[in-house]
Scaffold this active site. Sequence first.
Site, short mmCIF file in Angstrom:
data_model
loop_
_atom_site.label_atom_id
_atom_site.label_comp_id
_atom_site.label_asym_id
_atom_site.label_seq_id
_atom_site.Cartn_x
_atom_site.Cartn_y
_atom_site.Cartn_z
N SER A 157 0.87 -1.18 0.00
CA SER A 157 0.00 0.00 0.00
C SER A 157 0.90 1.22 0.00
CB SER A 157 -0.85 -0.01 1.27
OG SER A 157 -1.40 1.26 1.50
N TYR B 89 -2.52 -1.09 10.37
CA TYR B 89 -2.43 -1.30 8.92
C TYR B 89 -1.08 -0.77 8.40
CZ TYR B 89 -3.87 -1.11 3.97
OH TYR B 89 -3.96 -1.27 2.61
P1 NAI Z 1 -11.04 -6.19 -0.78
O1 NAI Z 1 -11.49 -6.11 0.63
O2 NAI Z 1 -11.98 -5.83 -1.86
O3 NAI Z 1 -10.45 -7.65 -1.09
C1 NAI Z 1 -9.59 -8.29 -0.19
C2 NAI Z 1 -9.85 -9.76 -0.29
O4 NAI Z 1 -8.99 -10.45 0.62
C3 NAI Z 1 -11.30 -10.11 0.07
O5 NAI Z 1 -11.82 -11.00 -0.88
C4 NAI Z 1 -11.14 -10.80 1.42
O6 NAI Z 1 -12.13 -11.78 1.68
C5 NAI Z 1 -9.76 -11.43 1.27
N1 NAI Z 1 -9.19 -11.75 2.58
C6 NAI Z 1 -9.10 -10.93 3.65
N2 NAI Z 1 -8.58 -11.61 4.69
C7 NAI Z 1 -8.35 -12.87 4.26
C8 NAI Z 1 -7.84 -14.04 4.87
N3 NAI Z 1 -7.47 -14.04 6.16
N4 NAI Z 1 -7.73 -15.17 4.14
C9 NAI Z 1 -8.12 -15.18 2.83
N5 NAI Z 1 -8.62 -14.11 2.21
C10 NAI Z 1 -8.74 -12.97 2.92
O7 NAI Z 1 -9.72 -5.30 -0.86
P2 NAI Z 1 -8.90 -4.73 -2.09
O8 NAI Z 1 -9.10 -3.28 -2.13
O9 NAI Z 1 -9.08 -5.54 -3.30
O10 NAI Z 1 -7.42 -4.95 -1.48
C11 NAI Z 1 -6.55 -5.96 -1.88
C12 NAI Z 1 -5.18 -5.63 -1.31
O11 NAI Z 1 -4.78 -4.33 -1.75
C13 NAI Z 1 -5.13 -5.59 0.22
O12 NAI Z 1 -3.92 -6.17 0.66
C14 NAI Z 1 -5.15 -4.10 0.54
O13 NAI Z 1 -4.52 -3.79 1.74
C15 NAI Z 1 -4.38 -3.55 -0.66
N6 NAI Z 1 -4.67 -2.15 -0.91
C16 NAI Z 1 -5.89 -1.73 -1.38
C17 NAI Z 1 -6.12 -0.40 -1.60
C18 NAI Z 1 -7.41 0.12 -2.12
O14 NAI Z 1 -7.57 1.37 -2.21
N7 NAI Z 1 -8.37 -0.69 -2.49
C19 NAI Z 1 -5.07 0.61 -1.34
C20 NAI Z 1 -3.84 0.07 -0.86
C21 NAI Z 1 -3.67 -1.26 -0.66
#
Ligand code: NAI
Length: 256
Positions: free
Chosen positions: A144, A157
């Site tokens: 991130s 985080y």
């Molecule tokens: P999201 O919440 O839409 O998707 C994250 C996915 O990871 C979800 O499907 C969730 O069920 C899964 N997940 C969470 N904990 C889990 C676990 N213990 N075991 C298996 N699966 C698990 O989030 P998004 O936005 O797609 O984020 C993906 C990555 O990108 C994350 O690491 C987040 O920190 C990072 N990120 C996202 C940003 C954004 O603006 N959307 C900005 C910076 C980083």
Amino acid sequence: MDRFENKIALITGSSQGIGAACALRLAKEGCNIILNGHKFDERGEKLIAEIQDMGRKAAFLEADLSKADAATKLITDAVGVFGHLDILVNNAGVEKNASFWEVTEEDYDLIMNTNLKGVFFSIQSFVNYCRKSKIAGTVINMSSVHEEIAFPNFAAYCASKGGLMMLTRNLASELAQFNIRINNVAPGAISTPINDDLLNDKKQLEKVLQNIPLKRMGKPENVAAVVAFLASDDAAYVTGSTYYVDGGLTYHYEEQ
Ligand code: NAI
């Protein structure tokens, strides 16, 4: 040209958001895909169908990656699905909004265990597999912009993503001898379900956009494009780096 012909990628947390976009992008370029999430549901089913429609193989493995043994086992299970594994995208991540003085141990553990500990042990398991099988594997960690810049009310985080930055730098040095590359992708503000609260709060959204030189949220596909680059041989000489996909947010300077 298919950059990933005959390659197999595991993308964690890929039922939705950035992970799902990475799965579709890699598949579009020839990769066979193993999806992961807590639970296999209709989102996983739909993604598998889309990937298979592109002529690639796809499967879904359930695992809770906040647990080290589950993260380790996921790699072994993934290798078992199609016989080998070339690319690991550690995308699963969680965040919680709370003032530092109100963060509970439970929330701290959830964030650190998912964003850092699970990633640590999935990489360890992948590296052991690559060494044994003499595979030049590639790891991409979804970090991130907050591995670098502050985010008040998200202390745990930030600590987890800051840790991920040093983990990647350290492992780039330690794993180069096995021809294993490892890099971070650092998204800024991307339109995914993790940002639902922000997207539904017009005033707050306006404030966030003011800070982004490109003046818009990113799309999951923007992040996936950089992941595909880093996973490919086009990035053969790239390891230990962080690639920002943030519309200019991180190093933005606003004249007062
Ligand atoms: P999201 O919440 O839409 O998707 C994250 C996915 O990871 C979800 O499907 C969730 O069920 C899964 N997940 C969470 N904990 C889990 C676990 N213990 N075991 C298996 N699966 C698990 O989030 P998004 O936005 O797609 O984020 C993906 C990555 O990108 C994350 O690491 C987040 O920190 C990072 N990120 C996202 C940003 C954004 O603006 N959307 C900005 C910076 C980083």
